[in-house]
Design a protein around this motif. Structure first.
Motif, PDB file in Angstrom:
ATOM      1  N   SER A 101     -93.994  -8.293  31.576  1.00 62.19           N
ATOM      2  CA  SER A 101     -93.566  -7.256  32.507  1.00 62.19           C
ATOM      3  C   SER A 101     -93.349  -7.904  33.863  1.00 62.19           C
ATOM      4  O   SER A 101     -93.818  -9.020  34.111  1.00 62.19           O
ATOM      5  CB  SER A 101     -94.629  -6.160  32.617  1.00 62.19           C
ATOM      6  OG  SER A 101     -95.794  -6.668  33.276  1.00 62.19           O
ATOM      7  N   LYS A 102     -92.662  -7.210  34.756  1.00 60.44           N
ATOM      8  CA  LYS A 102     -92.419  -7.761  36.088  1.00 60.44           C
ATOM      9  C   LYS A 102     -93.746  -8.003  36.805  1.00 60.44           C
ATOM     10  O   LYS A 102     -93.939  -9.041  37.446  1.00 60.44           O
ATOM     11  CB  LYS A 102     -91.557  -6.792  36.907  1.00 60.44           C
ATOM     12  CG  LYS A 102     -91.282  -7.229  38.341  1.00 60.44           C
ATOM     13  CD  LYS A 102     -90.428  -8.462  38.391  1.00 60.44           C
ATOM     14  CE  LYS A 102     -90.096  -8.858  39.828  1.00 60.44           C
ATOM     15  NZ  LYS A 102     -89.273  -7.827  40.531  1.00 60.44           N
ATOM     16  N   ASP A 103     -94.674  -7.056  36.665  1.00 61.83           N
ATOM     17  CA  ASP A 103     -95.979  -7.217  37.306  1.00 61.83           C
ATOM     18  C   ASP A 103     -96.742  -8.408  36.737  1.00 61.83           C
ATOM     19  O   ASP A 103     -97.396  -9.154  37.474  1.00 61.83           O
ATOM     20  CB  ASP A 103     -96.815  -5.946  37.142  1.00 61.83           C
ATOM     21  CG  ASP A 103     -96.311  -4.799  38.009  1.00 61.83           C
ATOM     22  OD1 ASP A 103     -95.549  -5.073  38.961  1.00 61.83           O
ATOM     23  OD2 ASP A 103     -96.682  -3.648  37.736  1.00 61.83           O
ATOM     24  N   ASP A 104     -96.654  -8.598  35.422  1.00 63.16           N
ATOM     25  CA  ASP A 104     -97.332  -9.730  34.793  1.00 63.16           C
ATOM     26  C   ASP A 104     -96.728 -11.050  35.259  1.00 63.16           C
ATOM     27  O   ASP A 104     -97.454 -12.023  35.526  1.00 63.16           O
ATOM     28  CB  ASP A 104     -97.239  -9.637  33.270  1.00 63.16           C
ATOM     29  CG  ASP A 104     -98.151  -8.563  32.692  1.00 63.16           C
ATOM     30  OD1 ASP A 104     -99.046  -8.105  33.430  1.00 63.16           O
ATOM     31  OD2 ASP A 104     -97.959  -8.179  31.524  1.00 63.16           O
ATOM     32  N   ALA A 105     -95.398 -11.084  35.362  1.00 63.16           N
ATOM     33  CA  ALA A 105     -94.720 -12.307  35.807  1.00 63.16           C
ATOM     34  C   ALA A 105     -95.119 -12.650  37.245  1.00 63.16           C
ATOM     35  O   ALA A 105     -95.375 -13.818  37.570  1.00 63.16           O
ATOM     36  CB  ALA A 105     -93.202 -12.133  35.706  1.00 63.16           C
ATOM     37  N   VAL A 106     -95.195 -11.635  38.088  1.00 61.07           N
ATOM     38  CA  VAL A 106     -95.608 -11.852  39.478  1.00 61.07           C
ATOM     39  C   VAL A 106     -97.049 -12.357  39.515  1.00 61.07           C
ATOM     40  O   VAL A 106     -97.385 -13.283  40.267  1.00 61.07           O
ATOM     41  CB  VAL A 106     -95.480 -10.561  40.301  1.00 61.07           C
ATOM     42  CG1 VAL A 106     -96.134 -10.725  41.672  1.00 61.07           C
ATOM     43  CG2 VAL A 106     -94.005 -10.184  40.459  1.00 61.07           C
ATOM     44  N   GLY A 107     -97.898 -11.769  38.696  1.00 58.74           N
ATOM     45  CA  GLY A 107     -99.288 -12.208  38.643  1.00 58.74           C
ATOM     46  C   GLY A 107     -99.411 -13.659  38.210  1.00 58.74           C
ATOM     47  O   GLY A 107    -100.268 -14.400  38.702  1.00 58.74           O
ATOM     48  N   MET A 108     -98.527 -14.088  37.316  1.00 53.42           N
ATOM     49  CA  MET A 108     -98.552 -15.471  36.833  1.00 53.42           C
ATOM     50  C   MET A 108     -98.188 -16.455  37.938  1.00 53.42           C
ATOM     51  O   MET A 108     -98.823 -17.493  38.096  1.00 53.42           O
ATOM     52  CB  MET A 108     -97.603 -15.622  35.646  1.00 53.42           C
ATOM     53  CG  MET A 108     -98.086 -14.917  34.380  1.00 53.42           C
ATOM     54  SD  MET A 108     -96.829 -14.857  33.079  1.00 53.42           S
ATOM     55  CE  MET A 108     -96.722 -16.593  32.615  1.00 53.42           C
TER      56      MET A 108
ATOM     57  N   ASP B  44    -102.065 -14.855  26.215  1.00 50.98           N
ATOM     58  CA  ASP B  44    -102.683 -16.153  26.505  1.00 50.98           C
ATOM     59  C   ASP B  44    -102.007 -16.821  27.698  1.00 50.98           C
ATOM     60  O   ASP B  44    -102.670 -17.423  28.548  1.00 50.98           O
ATOM     61  CB  ASP B  44    -102.588 -17.072  25.282  1.00 50.98           C
ATOM     62  CG  ASP B  44    -103.409 -16.556  24.114  1.00 50.98           C
ATOM     63  OD1 ASP B  44    -104.435 -15.895  24.365  1.00 50.98           O
ATOM     64  OD2 ASP B  44    -103.009 -16.801  22.963  1.00 50.98           O
ATOM     65  N   LEU B  45    -100.672 -16.752  27.752  1.00 43.32           N
ATOM     66  CA  LEU B  45     -99.932 -17.348  28.868  1.00 43.32           C
ATOM     67  C   LEU B  45    -100.104 -16.526  30.136  1.00 43.32           C
ATOM     68  O   LEU B  45    -100.115 -17.088  31.242  1.00 43.32           O
ATOM     69  CB  LEU B  45     -98.448 -17.460  28.525  1.00 43.32           C
ATOM     70  CG  LEU B  45     -98.073 -18.445  27.417  1.00 43.32           C
ATOM     71  CD1 LEU B  45     -96.567 -18.465  27.217  1.00 43.32           C
ATOM     72  CD2 LEU B  45     -98.578 -19.840  27.755  1.00 43.32           C
ATOM     73  N   LYS B  46    -100.248 -15.242  29.978  1.00 46.00           N
ATOM     74  CA  LYS B  46    -100.478 -14.383  31.141  1.00 46.00           C
ATOM     75  C   LYS B  46    -101.788 -14.773  31.819  1.00 46.00           C
ATOM     76  O   LYS B  46    -101.884 -14.830  33.050  1.00 46.00           O
ATOM     77  CB  LYS B  46    -100.524 -12.919  30.693  1.00 46.00           C
ATOM     78  CG  LYS B  46    -100.919 -11.952  31.803  1.00 46.00           C
ATOM     79  CD  LYS B  46    -101.094 -10.536  31.257  1.00 46.00           C
ATOM     80  CE  LYS B  46    -101.701  -9.612  32.283  1.00 46.00           C
ATOM     81  NZ  LYS B  46    -101.946  -8.251  31.738  1.00 46.00           N
ATOM     82  N   GLU B  47    -102.810 -15.072  31.009  1.00 49.64           N
ATOM     83  CA  GLU B  47    -104.110 -15.442  31.544  1.00 49.64           C
ATOM     84  C   GLU B  47    -104.180 -16.911  31.952  1.00 49.64           C
ATOM     85  O   GLU B  47    -104.982 -17.283  32.801  1.00 49.64           O
ATOM     86  CB  GLU B  47    -105.207 -15.148  30.505  1.00 49.64           C
ATOM     87  CG  GLU B  47    -105.378 -13.679  30.180  1.00 49.64           C
ATOM     88  CD  GLU B  47    -105.719 -12.849  31.403  1.00 49.64           C
ATOM     89  OE1 GLU B  47    -106.532 -13.341  32.218  1.00 49.64           O
ATOM     90  OE2 GLU B  47    -105.192 -11.734  31.538  1.00 49.64           O
ATOM     91  N   PHE B  48    -103.320 -17.722  31.340  1.00 42.55           N
ATOM     92  CA  PHE B  48    -103.351 -19.155  31.640  1.00 42.55           C
ATOM     93  C   PHE B  48    -101.927 -19.705  31.814  1.00 42.55           C
ATOM     94  O   PHE B  48    -101.429 -20.476  31.000  1.00 42.55           O
ATOM     95  CB  PHE B  48    -104.071 -19.915  30.515  1.00 42.55           C
ATOM     96  CG  PHE B  48    -104.316 -21.376  30.812  1.00 42.55           C
ATOM     97  CD1 PHE B  48    -105.138 -21.764  31.869  1.00 42.55           C
ATOM     98  CD2 PHE B  48    -103.711 -22.363  30.045  1.00 42.55           C
ATOM     99  CE1 PHE B  48    -105.358 -23.109  32.140  1.00 42.55           C
ATOM    100  CE2 PHE B  48    -103.927 -23.711  30.305  1.00 42.55           C
ATOM    101  CZ  PHE B  48    -104.750 -24.084  31.356  1.00 42.55           C
ATOM    102  N   PRO B  49    -101.252 -19.301  32.914  1.00 43.08           N
ATOM    103  CA  PRO B  49     -99.879 -19.774  33.161  1.00 43.08           C
ATOM    104  C   PRO B  49     -99.820 -21.274  33.445  1.00 43.08           C
ATOM    105  O   PRO B  49     -98.754 -21.882  33.383  1.00 43.08           O
ATOM    106  CB  PRO B  49     -99.432 -18.950  34.366  1.00 43.08           C
ATOM    107  CG  PRO B  49    -100.709 -18.576  35.063  1.00 43.08           C
ATOM    108  CD  PRO B  49    -101.706 -18.364  33.952  1.00 43.08           C
ATOM    109  N   GLN B  50    -100.981 -21.871  33.733  1.00 42.68           N
ATOM    110  CA  GLN B  50    -101.036 -23.317  33.993  1.00 42.68           C
ATOM    111  C   GLN B  50    -100.622 -24.122  32.761  1.00 42.68           C
ATOM    112  O   GLN B  50    -100.414 -25.332  32.853  1.00 42.68           O
ATOM    113  CB  GLN B  50    -102.442 -23.724  34.426  1.00 42.68           C
ATOM    114  CG  GLN B  50    -102.870 -23.170  35.768  1.00 42.68           C
ATOM    115  CD  GLN B  50    -103.527 -21.797  35.661  1.00 42.68           C
ATOM    116  OE1 GLN B  50    -103.391 -21.107  34.633  1.00 42.68           O
ATOM    117  NE2 GLN B  50    -104.234 -21.385  36.694  1.00 42.68           N
ATOM    118  N   TYR B  51    -100.499 -23.450  31.627  1.00 43.15           N
ATOM    119  CA  TYR B  51    -100.021 -24.102  30.393  1.00 43.15           C
ATOM    120  C   TYR B  51     -98.744 -24.886  30.669  1.00 43.15           C
ATOM    121  O   TYR B  51     -98.554 -25.995  30.189  1.00 43.15           O
ATOM    122  CB  TYR B  51     -99.771 -23.037  29.319  1.00 43.15           C
ATOM    123  CG  TYR B  51     -98.934 -23.498  28.148  1.00 43.15           C
ATOM    124  CD1 TYR B  51     -99.506 -24.200  27.088  1.00 43.15           C
ATOM    125  CD2 TYR B  51     -97.554 -23.235  28.101  1.00 43.15           C
ATOM    126  CE1 TYR B  51     -98.739 -24.624  26.009  1.00 43.15           C
ATOM    127  CE2 TYR B  51     -96.788 -23.654  27.028  1.00 43.15           C
ATOM    128  CZ  TYR B  51     -97.380 -24.350  25.994  1.00 43.15           C
ATOM    129  OH  TYR B  51     -96.606 -24.775  24.920  1.00 43.15           O
TER     130      TYR B  51
END
Length: 303
Positions: free
Chosen positions: A210-217, A250-257
């Protein structure tokens, strides 16, 4: 000497150069101008048989760049305006930057990365950048050097067309920490809003976030804005989706991947985890040191 040329001995580029013991200053200067430049100029892209009588001022300019540790050929290739720039104008820029706290030892790297600075206009190009650092990012004058060394491209970025629009957009997204933007992620400020920042967010949304999730990442991992879609996001997401069978959560919580090397880190560690038949969280699998990962495998994984 041509009009506007700065005397060789007064050049700040050569202030640290001392003639060998027993050799007069004038003789040393003559040797530098007739012997040293020869090897430099012969390799230079502008050096052709028609340039056999290169002006003294041009030779001084080449020496100035080389002594500061700048590849003169690369600099002139990236910034052709340097060819006609006077030593006097170059020295004015050096003096101005030093007045802002930039050390002489920093100049080689700064100019090497951004040779366009050498032909900038102090009043319309450089001074507005330092005003931006001071008034918009709240950087005290004594810290200008730290920020510029972190991102020399700030000095070749338009305050009106690039820096301020980027800052405004990032603040709207939620980047409220000016200290972090100035000292940790100033590269975000030299990014084009539509071409770089918005396009990266749009790509993350296209993956299913979602847009909010992408911004959070990107707030959690600002480096996402600096990664290539074609060379980073696409191959890493494809591997994550098809080979690792991972979930978007998983990527939402760990975008550092996306910050880890696909070939040197992600693939080999994932393959080893699969071969051992153990369950390991994404952060634990990638953030562990080699020794920690070996121990993790020995113990049979863990969440």
């Amino acid at each position: 000497m041509p009009t506007g040329a700065t005397p060789f001995h007064s050049s700040p580029c050569f202030s640290a150069q001392k003639p060998p013991s027993g050799v007069s200053s004038s003789k040393s200067q003559t040797n530098l101008l007739t012997t040293k430049p020869k090897t430099l100029l012969e390799k230079h892209p502008l050096y052709t048989p028609t340039h056999t009588k290169i002006s003294l001022q041009f030779k001084e300019k080449i020496l100035c760049l080389e002594i500061m540790g700048i590849d003169s050929g690369r600099a002139l290739s990236q910034n052709p305006s340097l060819h006609s720039a006077s030593l006097h104008s170059i020295h004015e820029i050096i003096t101005f930057l030093q007045s802002k706290g930039i050390h002489h030892k920093d100049l080689g790297r700064i100019f090497g990365m951004c040779p366009q600075i050498l032909t900038s206009d102090i009043k319309t190009d450089l001074n507005p950048v330092f005003n931006f650092l001071s008034y918009d990012l709240k950087v005290p004058e004594q810290n200008f050097r730290k920020v510029i060394n972190k991102c020399p491209r700030l000095l070749i970025s338009s305050v009106r067309d690039q820096l301020k629009p980027a800052l405004f957009y990032l603040q709207r997204l939620g980047f409220k920490d000016l200290y972090a933007l100035a000292y940790q992620d100033p590269i975000l400020l030299v990014s084009r809003v539509e071409k770089t920042l918005i396009s990266k967010l749009d790509y993350l949304v296209s993956l299913g976030f979602s847009k909010d999730d992408a911004v959070g990442m990107v707030l959690r991992c600002p480096g996402l804005f600096t990664y290539s879609i074609e060379n980073n996001f696409k191959p890493k997401f494809e591997y994550f989706d098809k080979e690792m069978k991972g979930e978007l959560e998983d990527l939402k919580e760990f975008p550092q991947y996306f910050a880890f090397s696909l070939e040197k880190r992600i693939k080999p560690r994932h393959m080893e985890v699969v071969q051992c038949g153990i369950g390991v969280s994404l952060p634990l699998m990638l953030k562990s040191t080699d020794a920690e990962f070996r121990e993790l495998i020995r113990q049979g994984g863990g969440k």
